[in-house]
Enzyme design. Structure first.
Site, PDB file in Angstrom:
ATOM      1  N   GLU A 143       0.851  -1.193   0.000  1.00 35.83           N
ATOM      2  CA  GLU A 143       0.000   0.000   0.000  1.00 35.83           C
ATOM      3  C   GLU A 143       0.882   1.237   0.000  1.00 35.83           C
ATOM      4  O   GLU A 143       2.108   1.148  -0.011  1.00 35.83           O
ATOM      5  CB  GLU A 143      -0.929  -0.010   1.220  1.00 35.83           C
ATOM      6  CG  GLU A 143      -1.923  -1.162   1.203  1.00 35.83           C
ATOM      7  CD  GLU A 143      -2.876  -1.149   2.387  1.00 35.83           C
ATOM      8  OE1 GLU A 143      -3.332  -0.076   2.792  1.00 35.83           O
ATOM      9  OE2 GLU A 143      -3.141  -2.236   2.924  1.00 35.83           O
ATOM     10  N   HIS A 157      -8.706   9.124   4.354  1.00 35.84           N
ATOM     11  CA  HIS A 157      -8.345   8.104   3.353  1.00 35.84           C
ATOM     12  C   HIS A 157      -8.681   8.673   1.981  1.00 35.84           C
ATOM     13  O   HIS A 157      -9.793   9.175   1.770  1.00 35.84           O
ATOM     14  CB  HIS A 157      -9.121   6.811   3.605  1.00 35.84           C
ATOM     15  CG  HIS A 157      -8.540   5.633   2.881  1.00 35.84           C
ATOM     16  ND1 HIS A 157      -8.556   5.536   1.503  1.00 35.84           N
ATOM     17  CD2 HIS A 157      -7.908   4.524   3.334  1.00 35.84           C
ATOM     18  CE1 HIS A 157      -7.965   4.397   1.149  1.00 35.84           C
ATOM     19  NE2 HIS A 157      -7.555   3.768   2.244  1.00 35.84           N
ATOM     20  N   ARG A 162      -0.336   8.598   2.386  1.00 37.61           N
ATOM     21  CA  ARG A 162      -1.757   8.939   2.347  1.00 37.61           C
ATOM     22  C   ARG A 162      -2.045  10.426   2.514  1.00 37.61           C
ATOM     23  O   ARG A 162      -2.969  10.966   1.906  1.00 37.61           O
ATOM     24  CB  ARG A 162      -2.404   8.172   3.496  1.00 37.61           C
ATOM     25  CG  ARG A 162      -3.750   7.711   3.219  1.00 37.61           C
ATOM     26  CD  ARG A 162      -4.161   6.791   4.316  1.00 37.61           C
ATOM     27  NE  ARG A 162      -4.064   5.411   3.903  1.00 37.61           N
ATOM     28  CZ  ARG A 162      -4.522   4.417   4.628  1.00 37.61           C
ATOM     29  NH1 ARG A 162      -5.067   4.656   5.811  1.00 37.61           N
ATOM     30  NH2 ARG A 162      -4.412   3.185   4.197  1.00 37.61           N
ATOM     31  N   HIS A 222     -10.818   8.982   8.292  1.00 40.28           N
ATOM     32  CA  HIS A 222     -10.577   7.539   8.351  1.00 40.28           C
ATOM     33  C   HIS A 222      -9.951   7.083   9.661  1.00 40.28           C
ATOM     34  O   HIS A 222     -10.345   6.070  10.220  1.00 40.28           O
ATOM     35  CB  HIS A 222      -9.668   7.189   7.177  1.00 40.28           C
ATOM     36  CG  HIS A 222      -9.338   5.741   7.026  1.00 40.28           C
ATOM     37  ND1 HIS A 222     -10.296   4.795   6.772  1.00 40.28           N
ATOM     38  CD2 HIS A 222      -8.159   5.082   7.067  1.00 40.28           C
ATOM     39  CE1 HIS A 222      -9.723   3.605   6.676  1.00 40.28           C
ATOM     40  NE2 HIS A 222      -8.421   3.756   6.858  1.00 40.28           N
ATOM     41  N   ARG A 267      -0.201   8.018   9.820  1.00 44.71           N
ATOM     42  CA  ARG A 267      -0.047   6.563   9.941  1.00 44.71           C
ATOM     43  C   ARG A 267       0.273   5.920   8.593  1.00 44.71           C
ATOM     44  O   ARG A 267      -0.375   6.196   7.580  1.00 44.71           O
ATOM     45  CB  ARG A 267      -1.349   5.967  10.469  1.00 44.71           C
ATOM     46  CG  ARG A 267      -1.356   4.459  10.570  1.00 44.71           C
ATOM     47  CD  ARG A 267      -2.674   4.002  11.109  1.00 44.71           C
ATOM     48  NE  ARG A 267      -3.729   4.322  10.182  1.00 44.71           N
ATOM     49  CZ  ARG A 267      -4.367   3.433   9.417  1.00 44.71           C
ATOM     50  NH1 ARG A 267      -4.042   2.147   9.470  1.00 44.71           N
ATOM     51  NH2 ARG A 267      -5.332   3.797   8.611  1.00 44.71           N
TER      52      ARG A 267
HETATM   53  P1  FAD Z   1     -12.511  -0.777  17.028  1.00 50.11           P
HETATM   54  O1  FAD Z   1     -12.287  -1.958  16.212  1.00 50.11           O
HETATM   55  O2  FAD Z   1     -13.146   0.381  16.394  1.00 50.11           O
HETATM   56  O3  FAD Z   1     -13.374  -1.205  18.295  1.00 50.11           O
HETATM   57  C1  FAD Z   1     -13.897  -0.227  19.175  1.00 50.11           C
HETATM   58  C2  FAD Z   1     -14.941  -0.871  20.040  1.00 50.11           C
HETATM   59  O4  FAD Z   1     -15.275  -0.024  21.121  1.00 50.11           O
HETATM   60  C3  FAD Z   1     -16.252  -1.151  19.324  1.00 50.11           C
HETATM   61  O5  FAD Z   1     -16.660  -2.425  19.713  1.00 50.11           O
HETATM   62  C4  FAD Z   1     -17.195  -0.095  19.871  1.00 50.11           C
HETATM   63  O6  FAD Z   1     -18.544  -0.472  19.861  1.00 50.11           O
HETATM   64  C5  FAD Z   1     -16.677   0.006  21.288  1.00 50.11           C
HETATM   65  N1  FAD Z   1     -17.008   1.249  21.984  1.00 50.11           N
HETATM   66  C6  FAD Z   1     -16.731   2.511  21.584  1.00 50.11           C
HETATM   67  N2  FAD Z   1     -17.157   3.385  22.523  1.00 50.11           N
HETATM   68  C7  FAD Z   1     -17.709   2.660  23.509  1.00 50.11           C
HETATM   69  C8  FAD Z   1     -18.349   2.986  24.750  1.00 50.11           C
HETATM   70  N3  FAD Z   1     -18.521   4.247  25.150  1.00 50.11           N
HETATM   71  N4  FAD Z   1     -18.804   1.983  25.527  1.00 50.11           N
HETATM   72  C9  FAD Z   1     -18.680   0.691  25.134  1.00 50.11           C
HETATM   73  N5  FAD Z   1     -18.099   0.321  23.970  1.00 50.11           N
HETATM   74  C10 FAD Z   1     -17.621   1.296  23.178  1.00 50.11           C
HETATM   75  N6  FAD Z   1      -6.118  -0.690   9.719  1.00 50.11           N
HETATM   76  C11 FAD Z   1      -5.177  -1.547   9.269  1.00 50.11           C
HETATM   77  O7  FAD Z   1      -4.171  -1.767   9.947  1.00 50.11           O
HETATM   78  N7  FAD Z   1      -5.357  -2.187   8.084  1.00 50.11           N
HETATM   79  C12 FAD Z   1      -6.430  -1.988   7.290  1.00 50.11           C
HETATM   80  O8  FAD Z   1      -6.558  -2.583   6.231  1.00 50.11           O
HETATM   81  C13 FAD Z   1      -7.418  -1.072   7.731  1.00 50.11           C
HETATM   82  N8  FAD Z   1      -8.489  -0.811   6.964  1.00 50.11           N
HETATM   83  C14 FAD Z   1      -9.478  -0.015   7.472  1.00 50.11           C
HETATM   84  C15 FAD Z   1     -10.657   0.147   6.738  1.00 50.11           C
HETATM   85  C16 FAD Z   1     -11.710   0.875   7.258  1.00 50.11           C
HETATM   86  C17 FAD Z   1     -12.962   1.052   6.461  1.00 50.11           C
HETATM   87  C18 FAD Z   1     -11.580   1.459   8.547  1.00 50.11           C
HETATM   88  C19 FAD Z   1     -12.713   2.245   9.142  1.00 50.11           C
HETATM   89  C20 FAD Z   1     -10.407   1.325   9.269  1.00 50.11           C
HETATM   90  C21 FAD Z   1      -9.357   0.586   8.742  1.00 50.11           C
HETATM   91  N9  FAD Z   1      -8.170   0.396   9.449  1.00 50.11           N
HETATM   92  C22 FAD Z   1      -7.219  -0.447   8.987  1.00 50.11           C
HETATM   93  C23 FAD Z   1      -8.032   0.942  10.793  1.00 50.11           C
HETATM   94  C24 FAD Z   1      -8.337  -0.171  11.814  1.00 50.11           C
HETATM   95  O9  FAD Z   1      -9.432  -0.915  11.363  1.00 50.11           O
HETATM   96  C25 FAD Z   1      -8.648   0.387  13.171  1.00 50.11           C
HETATM   97  O10 FAD Z   1      -7.726   1.343  13.558  1.00 50.11           O
HETATM   98  C26 FAD Z   1      -8.647  -0.743  14.206  1.00 50.11           C
HETATM   99  O11 FAD Z   1      -9.488  -1.769  13.777  1.00 50.11           O
HETATM  100  C27 FAD Z   1      -9.087  -0.206  15.541  1.00 50.11           C
HETATM  101  O12 FAD Z   1      -9.283  -1.290  16.389  1.00 50.11           O
HETATM  102  P2  FAD Z   1      -9.741  -0.997  17.868  1.00 50.11           P
HETATM  103  O13 FAD Z   1      -9.897  -2.303  18.541  1.00 50.11           O
HETATM  104  O14 FAD Z   1      -8.860   0.012  18.456  1.00 50.11           O
HETATM  105  O15 FAD Z   1     -11.172  -0.262  17.704  1.00 50.11           O
HETATM  106  C1  SIN Z   2      -6.999   0.324   3.162  1.00 51.46           C
HETATM  107  O1  SIN Z   2      -7.230  -0.867   2.971  1.00 51.46           O
HETATM  108  O2  SIN Z   2      -6.766   1.144   2.279  1.00 51.46           O
HETATM  109  C2  SIN Z   2      -6.981   0.804   4.549  1.00 51.46           C
HETATM  110  C3  SIN Z   2      -5.715   0.456   5.152  1.00 51.46           C
HETATM  111  C4  SIN Z   2      -5.527   1.227   6.405  1.00 51.46           C
HETATM  112  O3  SIN Z   2      -6.267   2.143   6.688  1.00 51.46           O
HETATM  113  O4  SIN Z   2      -4.571   0.900   7.097  1.00 51.46           O
END
Ligand code: FAD
Ligand code: SIN
Length: 526
Positions: free
Chosen positions: A113, A241, A288, A349, A384
Site C-alpha cells: 500500500e 483516506h 496517504r 478515516h 499513519r
Molecule cells: P474498534 O475496532 O473500532 O473497536 C472499538 C470498540 O469499542 C467497538 O466495539 C465499539 O462499539 C466500542 N465502543 C466505543 N465506545 C464505547 C463505549 N462508550 N462503551 C462501550 N463500547 C464502546 N487498519 C489496518 O491496519 N489495516 C487496514 O486494512 C485497515 N483498513 C481499514 C478500513 C476501514 C474502512 C476502517 C474504518 C479502518 C481501517 N483500518 C485499517 C483501521 C483499523 O481498522 C482500526 O484502527 C482498528 O481496527 C481499531 O481497532 P480498535 O480495537 O482500536 O477499535
Molecule cells: C486500506 O485498505 O486502504 C486501509 C488500510 C488502512 O487504513 O490501514
C-alpha cells in the site's frame, strides 16, 4: 447495580478482544461494548495487517517506511516495538483462527500500500478486518473467564473524583477504579469496579460528515480520559483516506482499499489524466496525507466532488479474485470496476492521536490502559503508514496484558464509589436538538478543520463549537442518560481537542496542513 471484575475491557475490536484473551488466562474479564459485539472499525478493515514476512523485506525497511510516513514525529521506541514484535503477534492471530491468504506455492500472499517500500501486508481477500474479528469473537465467546455485555455504553471512568476527592491537576496521581456503564436495554447505569481498566473504544470518524468509520466511532474513550484529567495528544493528526467510494448518501462511506493502488490502480481526473506524479515521485502510491491533500486540491480547482481510481487495465479475473467485496459492492451501484473507473473522494478515516500511553499501553492515569485507535503510542507520528494500526493494536494488547497481569495481585477493588445518581433528571424528549447539533458539529469540523486548515478557520470552528458545547452540556445535565446525547457530548469534546491541538501548531506537518504555514513542495492553498 455493582459488578466486580479483575479486568474491565471497554470495546470489542481487535484491541479489546486480543487483550481479553490474554488477560483471561489469569483473571476474570468483563467486556462491555456499546452495540453488537462485532460492530467496530476492525470489522471494516480491508487492506490488511503489516508484518515483515519474507526477504527482501527487513525490519529496518518497515521501520524506515513508518518513520517517513510519520513525517519525523514518530517515537522510535514505539516503532521498533511494533515492527519487531509483529511476527509473534501475527502467530497469535493465526493460532486463534485467523486465515490469511496464501499463494498457490503455500507462501503468504503479501499486498503493498501507499508509503510501503515492500510487499508486507497480510490479508484475507479484501475483508481482513472481518476475518480477524470473526476469529477473535468466536474465541472470546467460548472463554469461560470472559463475560460479554453487549449494548452497554461506558459513560465515565471512575477515579478519586468519585470518592469526593478533588482531582485538580491533570495527569498527576490519578487512578482508575472502573467505569459507569449504561445498560441500554434495561435503561440503568451499572457501576463496574475493576482492578485494571482497558479502553479500546476505537476511533473518532463521526466527527466529520464523511467517514469510513461505522457509527460507533465517536471518540468516547478519548473524551472520557480527557474528562478524567488524563493526557490526550496528537489529535490534530486526523487521517483522511484518499479513496472512499463516492456514493453521497451512504454512511459510513465504503472504502476502496489502498491495496488496489498497490495492485496497479491509478488516480485520474475526469479527463482521464493521471495527476499524482505532479505531487510525489511515488504517484498514486505516495503516503496517504500527500494523496488526500493533492486530491482535495485537484477537486477544488476543477470544482468537482470526486475523482477516479482506474484499475481497468488489469485482468478482470485477477481483480475479481483479489477484491471480490469491492467488485460486488461497486456492481451493486452500477459500476463494473473491471470496465469502469471508480468515483472516489477522501473521507475521515483514522485518528493518529489519542490517549497518551507508554510502551506498556498504560495511560497517565494509573490502572488505566488504552489500546488500539483510542491510544496514541507514538507509532504513527503525524501520519499513519497504511495497515500499521491492526498490528499496533495486537502488539500493545500483548504488552498491556503482560504488564497488567504482573501487577494484578497488588491491586484491590476501590470501596466507597457511589452508584450513579440521576435525581432531578427527566427523559430527553428533544431528540431534534441532539440530531441538529450532531449535524452542525460535523459541518464545523468538515469545513474548518478538515484536510486543509488555517488559523482563521480554526478560530471560527472553536467559536461555533463552544455554542454547541454549552447547549449540549445544559441538555446533558437535565436529561436522564441517553446514548445519543452521550456520544454527541463526547464528539464535541474530541472536536475541541482537535481544534486546540491544531491551534498549538506553528508548522504544517503530516496530516496537519495549514495554509498559514506552507509545506515544502505541496501547493494546496485552498
Ligand atoms: P474498534 O475496532 O473500532 O473497536 C472499538 C470498540 O469499542 C467497538 O466495539 C465499539 O462499539 C466500542 N465502543 C466505543 N465506545 C464505547 C463505549 N462508550 N462503551 C462501550 N463500547 C464502546 N487498519 C489496518 O491496519 N489495516 C487496514 O486494512 C485497515 N483498513 C481499514 C478500513 C476501514 C474502512 C476502517 C474504518 C479502518 C481501517 N483500518 C485499517 C483501521 C483499523 O481498522 C482500526 O484502527 C482498528 O481496527 C481499531 O481497532 P480498535 O480495537 O482500536 O477499535
Ligand atoms: C486500506 O485498505 O486502504 C486501509 C488500510 C488502512 O487504513 O490501514
Amino acid at each position: 447495580m455493582v459488578i466486580k471484575s479483575d479486568f474491565l475491557v471497554i470495546g470489542s475490536g481487535v484491541a479489546g478482544l486480543s487483550f481479553a484473551l490474554k488477560a483471561a488466562e489469569k483473571g476474570h474479564v468483563t467486556i462491555v461494548t456499546k452495540g453488537e459485539m462485532n460492530e467496530c472499525n476492525t470489522k471494516y478493515a480491508q487492506g490488511g495487517i503489516c508484518c515483515v514476512t519474507y526477504p527482501p523485506d527487513t525490519f529496518d525497511k518497515h521501520i524506515q517506511d513508518t518513520l517517513v510516513a510519520g513525517a519525523g514525529k514518530c517515537d522510535l521506541p514505539a516503532v521498533e516495538l511494533v515492527v519487531r514484535r509483529a511476527p509473534e503477534l501475527i502467530k497469535d492471530l493465526i493460532r486463534w483462527g485467523t486465515r490469511f491468504d496464501k499463494t498457490p506455492e503455500g507462501k503468504y500472499s503479501l499486498h503493498r500500500e501507499g508509503g510501503h517500500s515492500e510487499h508486507r501486508i497480510l490479508h484475507h481477500k479484501d475483508l481482513t478486518g472481518a476475518e480477524i474479528e470473526r476469529a477473535l469473537v468466536s474465541k472470546v465467546k467460548r472463554h469461560r473467564n470472559i463475560d460479554i455485555l453487549e449494548h452497554h455504553f461506558a459513560v465515565d471512568l471512575l477515579t478519586q473524583h468519585h470518592l469526593g476527592q478533588e482531582v485538580n491537576k491533570r495527569t498527576e496521581g490519578i487512578e482508575c477504579y472502573g467505569a459507569y456503564v449504561f445498560d441500554e436495554k434495561r435503561e440503568q447505569v451499572v457501576t463496574i469496579l475493576s482492578k485494571v481498566t482497558v479502553l479500546a473504544t476505537g476511533g473518532v470518524g463521526n466527527i466529520y460528515h464523511t467517514t469510513t468509520n461505522p457509527h460507533v466511532a465517536t471518540g468516547d474513550g478519548i473524551a472520557m480520559v480527557h474528562r478524567a484529567k488524563g493526557a490526550v495528544k496528537n489529535m490534530q493528526y486526523i487521517q483522511f483516506h484518499p479513496t472512499a467510494l463516492y456514493n453521497p448518501n451512504e454512511r459510513p462511506a465504503f472504502l476502496i482499499t489502498e491495496a488496489m493502488r498497490g495492485f496497479g490502480g491509478i488516480l485520474r481526473l475526469h479527463t482521464g489524466e493521471e495527476f499524482m506524479h505532479k505531487y510525489h515521485p511515488m504517484g498514486s502510491l505516495a503516503p496517504r496525507d500527500v494523496v488526500a491533500r493533492s486530491m482535495d486540491h485537484e477537486m477544488k480547482i476543477h470544482g468537482c466532488e470526486y475523482l477516479y481510481l482506474d484499475i481497468t487495465h488489469k485482468p478482470a479475473e485477477e481483480i475479481i479474485a483479489e477484491y471480490p467485496n469491492i467488485y460486488e459492492k461497486c456492481l451493486s451501484i452500477g459500476i463494473d470496476i473491471t470496465k469502469d473507473m471508480i468515483p472516489v473522494a477522501p473521507a475521515a478515516h483514522y485518528c493518529c492521536g489519542g490517549v497518551e500511553v507508554d510502551l506498556n499501553g498504560e495511560s497517565t492515569i494509573s490502572r488505566l490502559y488504552a489500546l488500539g485507535e483510542t491510544s496514541c503510542t507514538g507509532l504513527h507520528g503525524a501520519n499513519r503508514l497504511a495497515s500499521n494500526s491492526l498490528i499496533e493494536a495486537a502488539v500493545y494488547a500483548d504488552q498491556a496484558a503482560t504488564h497488567a497481569i504482573n501487577r494484578l495481585e497488588s491491586l484491590t477493588y476501590c470501596e466507597g464509589i457511589p452508584e450513579w445518581n440521576d435525581d432531578g433528571t427527566t427523559a430527553t424528549e428533544e431528540m431534534v436538538l441532539i440530531i441538529q447539533n450532531y449535524k452542525e458539529m460535523q459541518q464545523i469540523m468538515s469545513y474548518y478543520v478538515g484536510i486543509v486548515r488555517s488559523n482563521i478557520r480554526l478560530e471560527r470552528a472553536l467559536r461555533r463549537l463552544e455554542i454547541i458545547y454549552k447547549e449540549t452540556e445544559e441538555l446533558y445535565m437535565k436529561s436522564r442518560l441517553n446514548k445519543d446525547l452521550c456520544e454527541l457530548r463526547n464528539l464535541i469534546e474530541v472536536g475541541y481537542l482537535i481544534i486546540k491541538q491544531a491551534q498549538a501548531m506553528t508548522e504544517s506537518v503530516g496530516l496537519h496542513y495549514s495554509i498559514d504555514y506552507p509545506m515544502k513542495g505541496v501547493d494546496t492553498e485552498n
